[in-house]
Scaffold this active site. Sequence first.
Site, short mmCIF file in Angstrom:
data_model
loop_
_atom_site.label_atom_id
_atom_site.label_comp_id
_atom_site.label_asym_id
_atom_site.label_seq_id
_atom_site.Cartn_x
_atom_site.Cartn_y
_atom_site.Cartn_z
N CYS A 36 17.70 137.96 15.72
CA CYS A 36 19.00 138.18 15.18
C CYS A 36 19.71 136.66 14.98
O CYS A 36 20.62 136.73 14.28
CB CYS A 36 19.85 138.95 16.01
SG CYS A 36 19.01 140.53 16.62
N HIS A 71 29.17 136.92 15.73
CA HIS A 71 27.92 137.62 15.59
C HIS A 71 28.10 139.20 15.35
O HIS A 71 27.80 139.93 14.58
CB HIS A 71 27.02 137.57 16.78
CG HIS A 71 25.70 138.10 16.76
ND1 HIS A 71 24.73 137.58 15.68
CD2 HIS A 71 24.77 138.78 17.64
CE1 HIS A 71 23.66 138.54 15.80
NE2 HIS A 71 23.76 139.06 16.94
N GLU A 81 30.23 138.12 23.81
CA GLU A 81 30.76 137.15 22.51
C GLU A 81 32.39 136.80 22.69
O GLU A 81 32.69 135.60 22.56
CB GLU A 81 30.39 137.73 21.09
CG GLU A 81 30.53 136.51 20.20
CD GLU A 81 30.15 136.90 18.80
OE1 GLU A 81 30.25 135.86 17.84
OE2 GLU A 81 29.79 137.94 18.57
N LYS A 141 29.05 142.11 9.60
CA LYS A 141 28.27 142.95 9.79
C LYS A 141 29.05 144.55 9.80
O LYS A 141 28.48 145.58 9.84
CB LYS A 141 27.56 143.18 11.29
CG LYS A 141 26.56 142.06 11.22
CD LYS A 141 26.03 141.87 12.75
CE LYS A 141 24.90 140.64 12.96
NZ LYS A 141 25.48 139.43 13.09
N HIS A 190 23.56 144.85 10.25
CA HIS A 190 22.83 144.05 11.05
C HIS A 190 21.68 143.73 10.20
O HIS A 190 20.60 144.53 10.26
CB HIS A 190 22.52 144.25 12.54
CG HIS A 190 22.30 143.02 13.33
ND1 HIS A 190 21.71 141.76 12.72
CD2 HIS A 190 21.94 143.08 14.62
CE1 HIS A 190 21.72 140.91 13.70
NE2 HIS A 190 21.76 141.51 14.74
N PHE A 246 17.88 138.68 20.67
CA PHE A 246 17.16 139.00 21.77
C PHE A 246 16.15 137.91 22.20
O PHE A 246 15.79 137.22 21.33
CB PHE A 246 16.12 140.26 21.36
CG PHE A 246 16.94 141.71 20.97
CD1 PHE A 246 18.42 141.68 21.41
CD2 PHE A 246 16.41 142.66 20.58
CE1 PHE A 246 18.87 142.94 21.37
CE2 PHE A 246 16.71 143.76 20.39
CZ PHE A 246 18.13 144.04 20.75
#
Length: 411
Positions: free
Chosen positions: A163, A302, A313, A334, A339, A398
Amino acid sequence: MSKRVVVTGMGAITPIGNSVNEYWESLKAGKVGIGPITYFDTTDYKATLAAQVKDFNAKDYMDPKAARRMETFSQFAVAAAKEAMEDSGLDMSVEDPYRVGVSIGCGVGSLQRMESEEHKLVTKGPSRISPLMVPMLISNMAAGNVSIQFGLKGKSINIVTACSTGTHSIGEAYRTIQYGDADVMLAGGTESSICPIGIGGFAALTALTPATDPLRASIPFDKERSGFVMGEGAGVVVLESLEHALNRGAHIYAEITGYGATSDAYHITSPAEDGEGAARAMTDAMKEAGVSPEQVSYINAHGTATHHNDLFETRAIKLALGDAAYNVPISSTKSMIGHLLGAAGAVEFIACVKSIQDGFIHPTAGLLVPDEECDLNYVPGHGIEADVDVVMTNSLGFGGHNATVLVRKYK
């Protein structure tokens, strides 16, 4: 002496618009591009919503024969690159093609091609597998096809960091130009993974929301968030050395002045709970840019709408900015486009540049229920007009990959 790097062109294919202008106007309006999946029957699936690209025809952007030899993720990349090239006014007939490179990443390549060829293998045997399976499937073919389509013979790389792919791709292109390995780089990310194995796999991981209301599905920082919504599309920007841009009289949108990249070294899917890795990426980017936390005008988070990501975050932003974290507007793109995995950081970077250009910060759409632990200013409801000078954009992938790019008004 490292070179200054500026943004001179942008292109986007997104669930809320197939051009930068359409995409940005939709973001400003808080338009949500999420709906029921139409690509396959989702009856047996835990997740039934996605943010699909609408009304995309590859033949509008490239030769039909070339399009047939590309999977959708490559088509999206070529289409976004075409808009970015045209927007930049870059004329390859007068450029040294070996000084113009590509850094366009893709998180997973074509899961659709893997699905269809595996079905042939099982039902008809190995002799029926397409000879084009591998060159259509592998994720570096987005960068490869862009370089072929536009005759770009410089460094051509495909960064895969899940991502955070899009942000790393832009950051590494920035470094490439800074240190003189290229004059111009087409940078960004692309993805198209809304298919049975893609949705099934992410749902099995409990990463996708089971929500059925499109307006309460991708809700970053909301207390009722329950996972992300899969999106698709591509974002590509033209980066070049300031010297090169000035010499050809290019229009300059903004300047990249900082890049931070770290790893949590913690867990394969969860960010570090204290946010330290992501915080370090932000502080590294600020340090390189020579800006203090108080100077940051906006953070594009994010913001995936998974419980762990948004909480950790938030902690990372507090760790990186200290008390200034409470004063900076933060929003998640997003919330409107889902996403986009490997393309997320790239289309979000474009939103950051447009924020600087228009003096407008888009909202986190759908944020209705405050979370006590996510207590910063996430711009709920409506966007805000503001003088936007310094912007940070974060991506967390990830595997523990963290990337932050700092972009600011060109002076």
